[in-house]
Design a protein around this motif. Structure first.
Motif, PDB file in Angstrom:
ATOM      1  N   VAL A  42      -1.731  10.745   1.476  1.00  0.00           N
ATOM      2  CA  VAL A  42      -1.122  11.681   0.531  1.00  0.00           C
ATOM      3  C   VAL A  42      -0.695  12.962   1.257  1.00  0.00           C
ATOM      4  CG1 VAL A  42      -1.556  13.137  -1.498  1.00  0.00           C
ATOM      5  CG2 VAL A  42      -2.352  10.764  -1.452  1.00  0.00           C
ATOM      6  N   ALA A  43      -1.505  13.398   2.222  1.00  0.00           N
ATOM      7  CA  ALA A  43      -1.187  14.632   2.961  1.00  0.00           C
ATOM      8  C   ALA A  43       0.097  14.499   3.749  1.00  0.00           C
ATOM      9  CB  ALA A  43      -2.344  14.986   3.883  1.00  0.00           C
ATOM     10  N   SER A  44       0.446  13.259   4.139  1.00  0.00           N
ATOM     11  CA  SER A  44       1.647  13.053   4.948  1.00  0.00           C
ATOM     12  C   SER A  44       2.913  13.046   4.110  1.00  0.00           C
ATOM     13  CB  SER A  44       1.531  11.744   5.726  1.00  0.00           C
ATOM     14  OG  SER A  44       1.510  10.629   4.842  1.00  0.00           O
ATOM     15  N   HIS A  45       2.783  13.066   2.771  1.00  0.00           N
ATOM     16  CA  HIS A  45       3.955  13.029   1.898  1.00  0.00           C
ATOM     17  C   HIS A  45       4.368  14.447   1.502  1.00  0.00           C
ATOM     18  CE1 HIS A  45       2.991   8.789   1.695  1.00  0.00           C
ATOM     19  NE2 HIS A  45       4.107   8.582   1.021  1.00  0.00           N
TER      20      HIS A  45
ATOM     21  N   ALA B 267      -9.876   4.844  -2.126  1.00  0.00           N
ATOM     22  CA  ALA B 267      -9.770   6.296  -2.268  1.00  0.00           C
ATOM     23  C   ALA B 267     -10.198   7.032  -1.007  1.00  0.00           C
ATOM     24  CB  ALA B 267     -10.611   6.766  -3.454  1.00  0.00           C
ATOM     25  N   LEU B 268     -11.056   6.412  -0.192  1.00  0.00           N
ATOM     26  CA  LEU B 268     -11.482   7.035   1.058  1.00  0.00           C
ATOM     27  C   LEU B 268     -10.325   7.154   2.029  1.00  0.00           C
ATOM     28  CD1 LEU B 268     -14.901   5.176   1.575  1.00  0.00           C
ATOM     29  CD2 LEU B 268     -14.534   7.494   0.701  1.00  0.00           C
ATOM     30  N   ARG B 269      -9.370   6.226   1.944  1.00  0.00           N
ATOM     31  CA  ARG B 269      -8.215   6.240   2.839  1.00  0.00           C
ATOM     32  C   ARG B 269      -7.108   7.157   2.327  1.00  0.00           C
ATOM     33  NH1 ARG B 269      -5.995   0.461   2.761  1.00  0.00           N
ATOM     34  NH2 ARG B 269      -4.553   1.366   4.273  1.00  0.00           N
TER      35      ARG B 269
ATOM     36  N   TRP C  10       0.829  -1.202   0.000  1.00  0.00           N
ATOM     37  CA  TRP C  10       0.000   0.000   0.000  1.00  0.00           C
ATOM     38  C   TRP C  10       0.869   1.260   0.000  1.00  0.00           C
ATOM     39  CZ3 TRP C  10      -4.626   2.095  -0.709  1.00  0.00           C
ATOM     40  CH2 TRP C  10      -4.906   3.337  -0.129  1.00  0.00           C
ATOM     41  N   ARG C  11       1.898   1.279   0.849  1.00  0.00           N
ATOM     42  CA  ARG C  11       2.783   2.450   0.903  1.00  0.00           C
ATOM     43  C   ARG C  11       3.460   2.690  -0.451  1.00  0.00           C
ATOM     44  NH1 ARG C  11       3.994   0.375   6.114  1.00  0.00           N
ATOM     45  NH2 ARG C  11       5.822  -0.694   5.280  1.00  0.00           N
TER      46      ARG C  11
ATOM     47  N   GLN D 128      -5.969   8.796 -10.021  1.00  0.00           N
ATOM     48  CA  GLN D 128      -6.462   8.175  -8.787  1.00  0.00           C
ATOM     49  C   GLN D 128      -7.440   7.053  -9.095  1.00  0.00           C
ATOM     50  OE1 GLN D 128      -7.608  10.719  -5.405  1.00  0.00           O
ATOM     51  NE2 GLN D 128      -9.587   9.627  -5.375  1.00  0.00           N
ATOM     52  N   ALA D 129      -8.337   7.267 -10.055  1.00  0.00           N
ATOM     53  CA  ALA D 129      -9.324   6.240 -10.421  1.00  0.00           C
ATOM     54  C   ALA D 129      -8.652   5.013 -11.016  1.00  0.00           C
ATOM     55  CB  ALA D 129     -10.335   6.827 -11.408  1.00  0.00           C
TER      56      ALA D 129
END
Length: 307
Positions: free
Chosen positions: A304-307, A297-299, A255-256, A288-289
């Protein structure tokens, strides 16, 4: 419906014993035999679930009164408010009729009626706010004997009583100002050793996982490899759990990697000066799709904000 873990069941049961769970005080919701027209279709909240608990008979063909039976009662009583008590009773009876002969069926329904009356009595029981846990538990146990025989109390509440007694004694030790911290720790450890094996194991479970997390962090800090990590886990929580944790590690790593790839390509799109802002947004949405399902996509925003 999933079967609850032993530890959570003990905590839930303890709350129920003290009347802390919601129970309507209205006297027009008595159990008793259902009206002839009482609906017995399965409650909506139970659809797609399997009954929690079980009903059994002993070697003599009599009803076995145990905690599994009580869990079955609670499974149906969880719909109270959605259904009236007569409707719940009818639904339970329909379930039991396919599993019990006439005599133990009658015993089960009689016990259910008394269990409902017991819970209603607890809900209406006034307990002084100043009463400590031991006093409240003693009051609840006294109420039980008004509705059940000693053998029935042992079957329905035996494990709960042992855990409640442990909790009351533990709190008394912690509140004793005459004991040093070391003596409190020693006495609590002695209490824990006296718990039944199942209760002791359930109580130790969350502590075991905290200890494992600390041990894993220490191992990684000193540069331990994957094989060492697996051996550590197997020694602390067993091989089956170690296998599951290894699989979880692989899933998280995959996932990462997907998030990292998406983040890199997204940054390239947003840095492309040949695209308008609207075109950039459309390209990112398309990317993204392609890379993530709607559920995934909900997760995504938090990662993404942490990158």
């Amino acid at each position: 419906m999933k079967r609850r873990g032993w530890w959570s069941m003990a905590l839930l049961a303890g709350c129920a014993a003290l009347g802390w769970l919601y129970w309507p005080a209205s006297t027009d919701a008595q159990a008793g035999p259902p009206d002839a027209g009482a609906a017995i279709d399965q409650a909506a909240s139970l659809r797609g679930t399997s009954p929690d608990g079980a009903v059994r008979v002993d070697g003599a063909g009599a009803l076995r009164v145990d905690q599994e039976l009580r869990r079955l009662f609670d499974y149906y009583l969880a719909t109270l408010g959605e259904r009236t008590l007569p409707q719940i009773r009818a639904e339970l009876q329909r379930h039991l009729q396919t599993r019990l002969p006439a005599k133990p069926l009658a015993q089960a329904m009689n016990l259910f009626d008394r269990y409902v009356a017991y819970r209603q009595s607890l809900a209406g029981m006034a307990v002084a706010a100043s009463a400590d846990l031991s006093q409240r538990l003693a009051r609840a146990r006294a109420v039980r004997l008004q509705y059940f025989s000693a053998a029935e109390v042992a079957g329905l509440f035996g494990d709960e009583d042992r855990y409640d007694a442990f909790t009351a004694q533990r709190l008394a030790i912690l509140a004793d100002p005459s004991l040093s911290a070391a003596e409190k720790q020693r006495r609590i450890a002695l209490l824990e050793r006296q718990l039944p094996p199942e209760l002791r194991a359930a109580r130790e479970e969350p502590v075991k996982h905290l200890a494992l997390a600390e041990a894993e962090a220490a191992l990684r800090q000193r540069g331990g490899g994957e094989q060492e990590l697996y051996q550590l886990r197997a020694s602390m929580v067993g091989q089956a759990a170690a296998d599951r944790l290894s699989e979880l590690d692989r899933e998280q790593a995959a996932w990462r990697q997907r998030v990292n790839d998406f983040t890199r390509e997204r940054a390239a799109i947003l840095a492309n000066g040949r695209l308008s802002a609207k075109q950039q947004q459309q390209a990112v949405a398309q990317l993204q799709a392609q890379r993530f399902s709607a559920q995934e996509a909900l997760r995504l925003p938090g990662f993404v904000a942490s990158h």
